[in-house]
Design an enzyme around this catalytic site. Structure first.
Site, PDB file in Angstrom:
ATOM      1  CG  ASN A   7      -2.051   1.320   1.519  1.00 32.89           C
ATOM      2  OD1 ASN A   7      -2.040   1.769   0.293  1.00 32.89           O
ATOM      3  ND2 ASN A   7      -2.780   2.000   2.326  1.00 32.89           N
ATOM      4  NE  ARG A  91      -6.597   1.700  -0.045  1.00 33.19           N
ATOM      5  CZ  ARG A  91      -6.030   3.017   0.942  1.00 33.19           C
ATOM      6  NH1 ARG A  91      -5.055   3.509   1.073  1.00 33.19           N
ATOM      7  NH2 ARG A  91      -7.110   3.796   0.514  1.00 33.19           N
ATOM      8  CG  HIS A 180     -13.040   4.002   3.059  1.00 30.91           C
ATOM      9  ND1 HIS A 180     -14.095   4.621   3.586  1.00 30.91           N
ATOM     10  CD2 HIS A 180     -11.799   4.293   3.778  1.00 30.91           C
ATOM     11  CE1 HIS A 180     -13.227   5.627   4.383  1.00 30.91           C
ATOM     12  NE2 HIS A 180     -11.807   5.389   4.477  1.00 30.91           N
ATOM     13  CG  LEU A 209     -18.384   4.639  11.332  1.00 30.93           C
ATOM     14  CD1 LEU A 209     -19.037   4.704  12.953  1.00 30.93           C
ATOM     15  CD2 LEU A 209     -18.987   6.140  10.453  1.00 30.93           C
ATOM     16  N   GLY A 212     -10.345   8.649   8.187  1.00 26.95           N
ATOM     17  CA  GLY A 212     -11.783   8.789   6.563  1.00 26.95           C
ATOM     18  C   GLY A 212     -13.414   8.232   7.320  1.00 26.95           C
ATOM     19  NE  ARG A 241     -10.508  12.440   4.191  1.00 32.67           N
ATOM     20  CZ  ARG A 241     -10.312  11.653   4.046  1.00 32.67           C
ATOM     21  NH1 ARG A 241     -11.362  10.867   3.315  1.00 32.67           N
ATOM     22  NH2 ARG A 241      -9.396  10.884   4.304  1.00 32.67           N
ATOM     23  N   GLY A 333     -15.262   2.813  14.899  1.00 33.37           N
ATOM     24  CA  GLY A 333     -15.768   2.518  14.630  1.00 33.37           C
ATOM     25  C   GLY A 333     -15.921   0.629  15.266  1.00 33.37           C
ATOM     26  CG  ASN A 335     -10.930   0.591  18.771  1.00 33.77           C
ATOM     27  OD1 ASN A 335     -10.339  -0.226  19.713  1.00 33.77           O
ATOM     28  ND2 ASN A 335     -10.022   0.816  17.578  1.00 33.77           N
ATOM     29  CD  GLU A 384      -8.703  -1.095   4.630  1.00 36.44           C
ATOM     30  OE1 GLU A 384      -8.581  -0.887   5.183  1.00 36.44           O
ATOM     31  OE2 GLU A 384      -9.176  -0.679   3.049  1.00 36.44           O
TER      32      GLU A 384
HETATM   33  P1  AMP Z   1      -8.028   4.689  11.294  1.00 36.85           P
HETATM   34  O1  AMP Z   1      -8.611   5.241  10.498  1.00 36.85           O
HETATM   35  O2  AMP Z   1      -9.134   3.629  11.049  1.00 36.85           O
HETATM   36  O3  AMP Z   1      -6.997   4.551  11.939  1.00 36.85           O
HETATM   37  O4  AMP Z   1      -8.976   5.195  12.349  1.00 36.85           O
HETATM   38  C1  AMP Z   1      -7.938   6.097  13.404  1.00 36.85           C
HETATM   39  C2  AMP Z   1      -9.434   7.325  13.809  1.00 36.85           C
HETATM   40  O5  AMP Z   1      -9.633   5.915  14.970  1.00 36.85           O
HETATM   41  C3  AMP Z   1      -8.829   7.982  15.621  1.00 36.85           C
HETATM   42  O6  AMP Z   1      -8.712   9.340  15.116  1.00 36.85           O
HETATM   43  C4  AMP Z   1      -9.138   7.651  16.580  1.00 36.85           C
HETATM   44  O7  AMP Z   1      -9.673   9.037  16.463  1.00 36.85           O
HETATM   45  C5  AMP Z   1     -10.446   6.854  16.522  1.00 36.85           C
HETATM   46  N1  AMP Z   1     -10.500   5.349  17.802  1.00 36.85           N
HETATM   47  C6  AMP Z   1      -8.799   4.682  17.538  1.00 36.85           C
HETATM   48  N2  AMP Z   1      -8.849   4.099  19.018  1.00 36.85           N
HETATM   49  C7  AMP Z   1     -10.090   4.620  19.605  1.00 36.85           C
HETATM   50  C8  AMP Z   1     -10.959   4.456  20.938  1.00 36.85           C
HETATM   51  N3  AMP Z   1     -10.614   4.150  21.363  1.00 36.85           N
HETATM   52  N4  AMP Z   1     -11.976   5.155  21.226  1.00 36.85           N
HETATM   53  C9  AMP Z   1     -12.276   6.156  20.179  1.00 36.85           C
HETATM   54  N5  AMP Z   1     -12.187   6.476  19.142  1.00 36.85           N
HETATM   55  C10 AMP Z   1     -10.956   5.644  18.529  1.00 36.85           C
END
Ligand code: AMP
Length: 399
Positions: A7, A91, A180, A209, A212, A241, A333, A335, A384
């Site tokens: 990637n 990717r 995505h 979530l 992005g 965004r 999503g 966490n 992914e």
């Molecule tokens: P990703 O782009 O999939 O890596 O997601 C990143 C986003 O996940 C970050 O903006 C974090 O705010 C959110 N995130 C990660 N861990 C947690 C958590 N324990 N509680 C709430 N948000 C989380």
């Protein structure tokens, strides 16, 4: 067969090697600061400590050269020689309307992806550099392209067309593409597996979530609609965004602030979302902490976020005439316990009932709805890389 998944970003590169007979992850790594001072490769053979090597890397070819050295290193490697790597899966962000699935990379495919640079000027050039580097360094190893846009190509015209002059679509390709796709595909297939049903028999809303963010309405295994659009700035509120806004705001604010279109593009991509709304951070953990400490602006930002996701869930239930399952995935999503609760609150009349106890979980495949919930709510960590590796393996071996 071992498959290398790559990637490529503009100055960074993530990789993994998987053993496809068992789908086992053998190693993963990250190369950062490609072409700038302080280039570094961080390689991790699963079960061993990280191996960090700082060494100049002037371009992606240099970077991939170091990745291949790491993969065959006697101590940290996962292969005796490069011959053991049977295929490479890349990717690629944008395949326009060209590909609705993954394909073996040929010169024609490379040409088609070059034609999509206009649609993804920040991503496709880096993806193509990765492909070119692998082609030069491993000329006999087959490569497969897996595209973020591909899964969404099943959308009907009523989902993908904007109500702009039609010629903007025919002349410039202005339409909803969605992104995505590999993640939406992975979690929708996994959801079907967890529910013991065929994807063709299910209506699923997948919520990716992360920093992005996008939703997809997956009806009978095919995307019917998705929230990202011509670019990944559309749809949900994201880290930085803005998601959906009244398009007339751009001209209005540009005039007020004396900004040009490029400056406004920066505003909607980098200065908006929960970051812009809360004034705290683009990281949901920081925004949640601020809200818990009484910062009302941060609390409101989270409410706007949840409200937008809810409104898309409602829209997609209407579009699909119902829904069997909602899936949460990606950083927030997987966490965000309180965010999942906020999104699912007051949806009982739609048959959506979250179980607070089951929802108190992070990062594992599980059902988090009440037994009485008509719509099952699932938590599925996205993968992914595994999806890319599976496509690559299937296309190369015909299995
Ligand atoms: P990703 O782009 O999939 O890596 O997601 C990143 C986003 O996940 C970050 O903006 C974090 O705010 C959110 N995130 C990660 N861990 C947690 C958590 N324990 N509680 C709430 N948000 C989380």
């Amino acid at each position: 067969m071992k498959v290398l998944v790559i990637n490529c970003g503009s100055s960074s590169l993530k990789y993994q090697v998987l053993e496809m007979e068992t789908e086992e992850l053998l190693c993963k790594g990250l190369v950062e600061r490609i072409g700038i001072d302080g280039s570094v490769i961080k390689h991790e053979k699963i079960g061993m400590d990280k191996w960090v090597l700082e060494t100049p890397m002037k371009d992606h070819k240099d970077a991939i050269g170091h990745v291949l050295n790491a993969l065959t290193d006697p101590e940290h490697g996962v292969a005796k020689s490069m011959d053991e790597i049977g295929a490479v899966g890349h990717r690629v962000v944008h395949a326009g309307e060209k590909y609705a699935g993954s394909v073996l990379i040929t010169d024609d495919v490379i040409k088609a992806l070059e034609e999509c640079i206009d649609l993804a000027p920040l991503h496709n050039p880096a993806n193509l550099q990765g492909i070119a580097a692998c082609k030069a360094l491993m000329p006999n190893t087959p490569m497969v392209g897996v595209f973020d846009t591909a899964f969404h190509q099943t959308m009907p015209a009523e989902s993908y067309l904007y109500a702009l002059p039609y010629e903007y679509y025919t002349k410039y390709g202005v339409r909803r593409y969605g992104f995505h796709g590999t993640s939406h595909r992975y979690v929708s297939l996994k959801a079907a597996e967890m529910l013991g049903k065929k994807p063709e028999d299910l209506k699923i809303i997948t919520c990716h979530l992360g920093n992005g963010a996008s939703l997809a309405a997956v009806c009978g295994g095919k995307v019917f609609d998705t929230s990202m659009g011509f670019t990944p700035v559309a749809g949900l509120v994201m880290g930085t965004r803005c998601g959906d806004i009244d398009p007339a705001i751009l001209g209005y604010v540009a005039a007020k602030e004396g900004k040009d279109l490029a400056a406004m593009d920066k505003v909607i991509n980098k200065e908006s979302g929960v970051y812009g709304l809360s004034g705290v951070s683009s990281d949901f953990r920081d925004v949640e902490n601020a809200a818990n400490e009484g910062n009302e602006q941060a609390a409101t930002a989270l409410k706007v976020y949840a409200h937008r996701v809810k409104s898309y869930i409602g829209a997609y239930m209407a579009e699909m005439n119902g829904c069997d399952a909602i899936v949460f995935t990606a950083g927030l999503g997987e966490n965000g316990i309180t965010m999942r609760k906020a999104i699912c609150e007051n949806l009982e009349n739609l048959g959506i009932e979250l179980c607070d106890e089951r929802n108190n979980v992070r990062g594992k495949d599980t059902v988090i709805s009440k037994d009485s919930s008509k719509v099952k709510i699932l938590l599925i960590p996205t993968n992914e890389e595994l999806m890319i590796a599976k496509d690559t393996y299937e296309i190369v071996t015909g299995k």
